[in-house]
Design an enzyme around this catalytic site. Structure first.
Site, mmCIF file in Angstrom:
data_model
loop_
_atom_site.group_PDB
_atom_site.id
_atom_site.type_symbol
_atom_site.label_atom_id
_atom_site.label_comp_id
_atom_site.label_asym_id
_atom_site.label_seq_id
_atom_site.Cartn_x
_atom_site.Cartn_y
_atom_site.Cartn_z
ATOM 1 N N ASP A 55 0.872 2.701 3.519
ATOM 2 C CA ASP A 55 -0.290 3.770 3.149
ATOM 3 C C ASP A 55 1.280 4.831 3.293
ATOM 4 O O ASP A 55 0.220 6.154 3.026
ATOM 5 C CB ASP A 55 -1.326 3.683 4.760
ATOM 6 C CG ASP A 55 -2.204 5.066 3.336
ATOM 7 O OD1 ASP A 55 -2.292 4.649 2.113
ATOM 8 O OD2 ASP A 55 -3.305 4.994 3.997
ATOM 9 N N HIS B 263 -5.583 -0.062 5.829
ATOM 10 C CA HIS B 263 -5.184 0.160 7.197
ATOM 11 C C HIS B 263 -6.539 0.542 8.016
ATOM 12 O O HIS B 263 -7.058 1.425 7.993
ATOM 13 C CB HIS B 263 -5.192 1.951 6.732
ATOM 14 C CG HIS B 263 -5.694 2.360 5.608
ATOM 15 N ND1 HIS B 263 -7.309 2.466 5.612
ATOM 16 C CD2 HIS B 263 -5.538 3.457 4.477
ATOM 17 C CE1 HIS B 263 -8.292 3.215 4.685
ATOM 18 N NE2 HIS B 263 -7.239 3.221 3.923
ATOM 19 N N HIS C 229 1.236 5.506 -2.359
ATOM 20 C CA HIS C 229 0.998 6.471 -3.042
ATOM 21 C C HIS C 229 2.158 7.109 -3.567
ATOM 22 O O HIS C 229 2.939 7.704 -3.047
ATOM 23 C CB HIS C 229 -0.337 7.117 -2.197
ATOM 24 C CG HIS C 229 -1.184 6.593 -1.719
ATOM 25 N ND1 HIS C 229 -2.735 6.596 -2.679
ATOM 26 C CD2 HIS C 229 -1.033 5.906 -0.706
ATOM 27 C CE1 HIS C 229 -3.069 6.157 -1.695
ATOM 28 N NE2 HIS C 229 -2.572 5.569 -0.736
ATOM 29 N N ARG D 173 2.828 8.510 -6.351
ATOM 30 C CA ARG D 173 2.059 10.155 -7.082
ATOM 31 C C ARG D 173 2.821 9.498 -7.621
ATOM 32 O O ARG D 173 2.503 9.152 -8.782
ATOM 33 C CB ARG D 173 2.609 11.123 -6.180
ATOM 34 C CG ARG D 173 2.985 10.998 -4.542
ATOM 35 C CD ARG D 173 1.189 11.059 -3.770
ATOM 36 N NE ARG D 173 1.285 11.082 -3.054
ATOM 37 C CZ ARG D 173 -0.441 11.423 -1.881
ATOM 38 N NH1 ARG D 173 -1.059 10.845 -3.071
ATOM 39 N NH2 ARG D 173 -0.343 11.745 -0.897
ATOM 40 N N HIS E 106 0.060 -1.508 0.147
ATOM 41 C CA HIS E 106 -0.470 0.231 -0.628
ATOM 42 C C HIS E 106 1.201 1.486 -0.117
ATOM 43 O O HIS E 106 1.400 2.083 1.099
ATOM 44 C CB HIS E 106 -0.725 0.210 1.207
ATOM 45 C CG HIS E 106 -2.288 1.212 1.578
ATOM 46 N ND1 HIS E 106 -3.396 0.587 1.816
ATOM 47 C CD2 HIS E 106 -1.890 2.373 0.849
ATOM 48 C CE1 HIS E 106 -3.694 2.314 1.482
ATOM 49 N NE2 HIS E 106 -3.313 2.528 0.519
#
Ligand code: DOR
Ligand code: ZN
Ligand code: ZN
Length: 401
Positions: free
Chosen positions: A273, A207, A51, A53, A49
């Site tokens: 996350d 999460h 991100h 971007r 998990h």
């Protein structure tokens, strides 16, 4: 290349040698000698998990930077989330992202396909198409709760499919957005009620932050992921984090945090996350913490202090992610698997310092927390980190072909 030392295998630690050939573990045996490793040889982690971007948000984080952070933190494979700008909600967008990522990744890479209100009816075809091309997408729901109602999916419309769906379980009716500290406005009920509604099906809950949700999921056919911040931080850290405290789901009560920590066996996966923002955006209340680089070190720090068991950590950071998401060849130190290894020396506990991390923005909510960074990281048989020296690595997009 051969290495020799204490190896964490399933439920036991053995002293033996590992013969590495063509990026894979060819043999594990006491008869094999090799480069002596100080500390413990663990499977490299999988962070399912993150991100990363990039694209139109490369001011927050880039794939290149994020995967170098991962490498330094002992992670061999990351699963990128689809809420990029533009969104990853079609086969074309998915292929575009993967082609782009390939040029920059320093660890192996997989990508989830985004599920929104718009592509809900075609999602199975999109996933099947991508699987046929060798990709390994889980479905990433974005989101039950989303500031843009065009993307919001009514919880009752979520179906479980034969493909793994990862759910950000928060119901909009219990959420007031854009407030600081968000734990006063994004209520525990938002998560608990969503989990209650969906736990009769077969989902992977991202999460998880509350005691109640963990208990519900542990009695269901679903998976629970939690994060280092829900294990180690709680609402009381508002005093330190101030306006940077926001993360979704929010930090919870000390009771929630203690429960997750003390019942770690109920959790299936720990993932970071990793959700970077600029410091200015954080100060304005943006939700998310960077974390791919500190995930493994923080958990090992907890092992050092006797709060977590080392076999549990290996299970939740490597073995279970590989099994649940279908990453064949990853997750365990086993003959035939990729030689993805991270070595940890328990005499090197240090305080986490943002300035020593490779995130684009020098900030971590874990400043001063104890961590053990891997001394040596081996990715598909190549030594890519040794002490302070990091070598860039040509990561691969995971393929099931
Ligand atoms: O805090 C969060 N930030 N939680 C999420 O689920 C999304 C993430 C982001 O993309 O910024
Ligand atoms: Zn989320
Ligand atoms: Zn997320």
């Amino acid at each position: 290349m051969n290495i020799y030392g204490k190896i964490l295998m399933q439920n036991k630690i053995v002293t033996a040698g590992i013969k590495i050939e063509d990026g894979r573990i060819e043999k594990i045996s006491k008869q094999i000698d090799g480069k002596r490793i100080k500390g413990l040889i663990m499977p490299a982690g999988i962070d399912v998990h993150v991100h990363l971007r990039d694209f139109e948000e490369s001011h927050k984080e880039t794939i290149k930077n994020g995967t170098i952070s991962a490498l330094n933190g002992g992670i061999c494979l990351v699963v990128d989330q689809p809420n990029t700008r533009p969104f990853i909600d079609s086969e074309d967008r998915y292929l575009e992202r993967v082609r782009y990522a390939r040029k920059f990744i320093s660890v192996d890479y997989s990508l989830n396909i985004g599920l929104t209100r718009k592509n809900l009816d075609e999602i199975n075809e999109i996933v099947s198409g991508l699987k046929n091309r060798g990709f390994n997408p889980a479905i990433g729901e974005i989101f039950l709760q989303h500031d843009n109602p065009e993307y919001q999916i009514p919880a009752e419309r979520l179906k479980d499919t034969e493909h793994l769906s990862t759910i950000h379980a928060e119901l909009p009716e219990f959420v007031e957005s854009n407030r600081i500290p968000n734990f006063r406005f994004r209520m525990r009920e938002a998560e608990i009620k969503a989990v209650e509604m969906l736990s009769g099906k077969h989902f992977y809950f991202c999460h998880i932050s509350t005691k109640d949700s963990i208990e519900i999921i542990s009695k269901s056919n679903c998976y629970a992921e939690t994060t280092p911040h829900h294990l180690l931080l709680d609402e009381s850290h508002y005093a330190v984090l101030r306006e940077k405290v926001n993360v979704n789901p929010p930090l919870r009560t000390p009771e929630d945090r203690d429960f997750i920590m003390n019942n770690f066996f109920m959790v299936d996966v720990v993932a970071s996350d990793h959700a970077p923002h600029t410091l200015m955006e954080k100060e304005a209340g943006a939700s998310g913490y960077p974390g791919v680089e500190t995930l493994y070190p923080l958990l090992m720090g907890q092992v050092f202090y006797g709060k977590l068991n080392i076999f549990d950590v290996a299970e939740k950071i490597a073995e279970n992610p590989a099994r649940i998401f279908g990453f064949r060849g990853y997750g365990r130190i086993e003959e035939g698997n990729y030689a993805n290894l991270a070595t940890f020396d328990f005499s090197h506990v240090e305080k986490i310092r943002a300035e020593r991390l490779h995130f684009m923005h020098e900030w971590t909510p874990f400043e001063g927390f104890p961590g053990i960074f891997p001394h040596t990281v081996i990715l598909r048989g190549e030594i890519v980190k040794e002490g302070e020296n990091i070598t860039e690595f040509s990561g691969r997009v995971f393929s099931n072909l």
